[in-house]
Structure formats: structure tokens, C-alpha cells
Design an enzyme around this catalytic site. Structure first.
Site, PDB file in Angstrom:
ATOM      1  N   LEU A 274       0.830  -1.203   0.000  1.00 30.32           N
ATOM      2  CA  LEU A 274       0.000   0.000   0.000  1.00 30.32           C
ATOM      3  C   LEU A 274       0.863   1.252   0.000  1.00 30.32           C
ATOM      4  CD1 LEU A 274      -3.131   0.806   2.056  1.00 30.32           C
ATOM      5  CD2 LEU A 274      -1.124   2.278   2.339  1.00 30.32           C
ATOM      6  N   THR A 275       0.435   2.238  -0.779  1.00 32.20           N
ATOM      7  CA  THR A 275       1.067   3.551  -0.721  1.00 32.20           C
ATOM      8  C   THR A 275       0.001   4.623  -0.831  1.00 32.20           C
ATOM      9  OG1 THR A 275       2.947   4.854  -1.515  1.00 32.20           O
ATOM     10  CG2 THR A 275       1.505   3.893  -3.186  1.00 32.20           C
TER      11      THR A 275
ATOM     12  N   CYS B 221       3.609   0.546   2.809  1.00 30.81           N
ATOM     13  CA  CYS B 221       4.737  -0.280   2.345  1.00 30.81           C
ATOM     14  C   CYS B 221       4.817  -1.631   3.042  1.00 30.81           C
ATOM     15  CB  CYS B 221       6.056   0.472   2.520  1.00 30.81           C
ATOM     16  SG  CYS B 221       6.032   2.175   1.934  1.00 30.81           S
TER      17      CYS B 221
END
Length: 214
Positions: free
Chosen positions: A77-78, A178
């Protein structure tokens, strides 16, 4: 590090889904050799993007009106938002290159860009069995300042990096960035380097040997 001049496209704020459509078209052009290797610099309205390995418990907590979009890149995920410089890299790799090789090159070029912006930074090797430490960290504070997630298709790369310049970092705290619960995200402004977006674009373009093109 080999010389790899890029043709540069620049935009300001582009909706994430529209950017993905254009990036796919750029990749298809590069696969046909209808365009040169390309760096596309832009920013996005607030959005979380998740990779194929993102765990459900890493998604943002409820109560925040920021969309979550699945993406085909590598990584976890960002967050993207105003005040962050995003660079999409559409590059045809050499016969002996793989995507991991190119990601390492991207890390080193971002380290050079940050040095030019007055921030000493480093890439990190991932210890066996640990979550991937792809990206760039500040040397002085040990915070993560650049996120990187890429893929390749028929020898051409897509997606790229995100450099936090001077945007709001709060949304990073509403999810697990991350894949690392303890990661501390930072920006140029948080590191007391008041570079604006214009300067960041110039330094990044220089580090990637990128000049305005088609």
C-alpha cells in the site's frame, strides 16, 4: 550506472484512474518502439493504491474519505496526494536486465536527486525473510521519503516512484504503508529542506537524464 536518457512528459494534478489509462497507452507505444524511454512527472489527488500482496489489515481505517484503488504494480500500500511528485517510468529494458535491476537503478537515481536537493539519502538491502525495503530513506533521520513500485510487461516497465515534497503526511498514518507497520514517512519539508515542487521536478529530471520530449 549506465547512461539512460529519457524523454520527459510533465503534468500537474491527474486523477489516478486517468493516469493509469494513459500510462498503459505509453507502455504499448514503447513496446512498439513508437516512443522513446519516458519519464512522466505528475501528482495525484488523494488516493491509496494497493499492490497484489497488500494485506486487508493494512488498508486505511474507516472514516477518511480517500479512495482505495487496486493496481497492478509490485509493492504494498502507498498513498498519493498533492505535494507529492510521482514519476512513471516507461523504459524498455535490455536483454540482460530484469525489473529488480531497474528498481535498484531507480533507487540510486533518487538518492542522487535528493542529494542535489540537500538531503542525504540511501537505498537499503532487504534482510532474508523481511518485508521488501524497496525505496529511499533519509540518512540523518532514518525515515522513508521515496516509495517505489514497478512492474514490467513484454520488456517494458511501468509505474515508478513517489517523492514526498511538501504535502500533508497525515494520511500515511491511517494505513500501513509499504507493508511496514513501523515505517516513518517523511518529506523534504519535514526534513527541513524547503524545496518546492518546481525544484524537485528539476532535480529529479536531471538525475534521470530526462529532457522534454513527446
Amino acid at each position: 550506472m549506465r547512461q539512460r536518457p529519457l524523454s520527459m512528459i510533465q503534468d500537474d494534478l491527474v486523477e489516478y484512474e486517468k493516469a493509469m489509462e494513459r500510462m498503459a497507452a505509453l507502455v504499448e507505444e514503447r513496446q512498439r518502439d513508437a516512443r522513446p524511454d519516458t519519464l512522466w512527472l505528475l501528482s495525484h489527488p488523494a488516493v491509496y493504491t494497493v499492490g497484489k500482496r497488500t494485506l486487508p489489515e493494512h488498508l486505511p481505517v474507516d472514516g477518511h474519505d480517500i479512495p482505495v484503488v487496486a493496481t497492478g504494480r509490485g509493492g504494498q500500500l502507498t498513498y498519493h496526494g498533492p505535494g507529492q511528485l510521482v514519476g512513471y517510468l516507461i523504459v524498455k529494458l535490455g536483454e540482460t536486465e530484469g525489473i529488480v535491476d531497474y528498481v535498484r537503478e531507480v533507487e540510486l537515481r533518487m538518492v542522487a536527486a535528493l542529494r542535489a536537493l540537500g538531503v542525504e539519502a540511501e537505498r537499503r538491502d532487504t534482510p532474508p525473510g523481511s518485508e521488501l525495503l524497496t525505496g529511499v530513506w533519509t540518512v540523518r533521520t532514518g525515515r522513508k521519503i521515496v516509495s517505489i513500485g514497478m512492474r514490467q510487461s513484454r520488456g517494458v516497465t511501468s509505474h515508478g516512484f513517489a517523492l514526498n515534497v511538501d504535502g500533508d503526511l497525515t494520511p500515511w498514518q491511517w494505513a500501513v504503508a509499504c507493508g511496514m507497520p513501523d515505517v516513518d514517512m517523511t518529506s523534504l519539508s519535514r526534513e527541513d529542506r524547503p524545496a518546492g515542487m518546481d525544484e524537485a521536478r528539476v532535480r529529479v529530471a536531471t538525475a534521470f537524464e530526462a529532457t522534454a520530449g513527446i
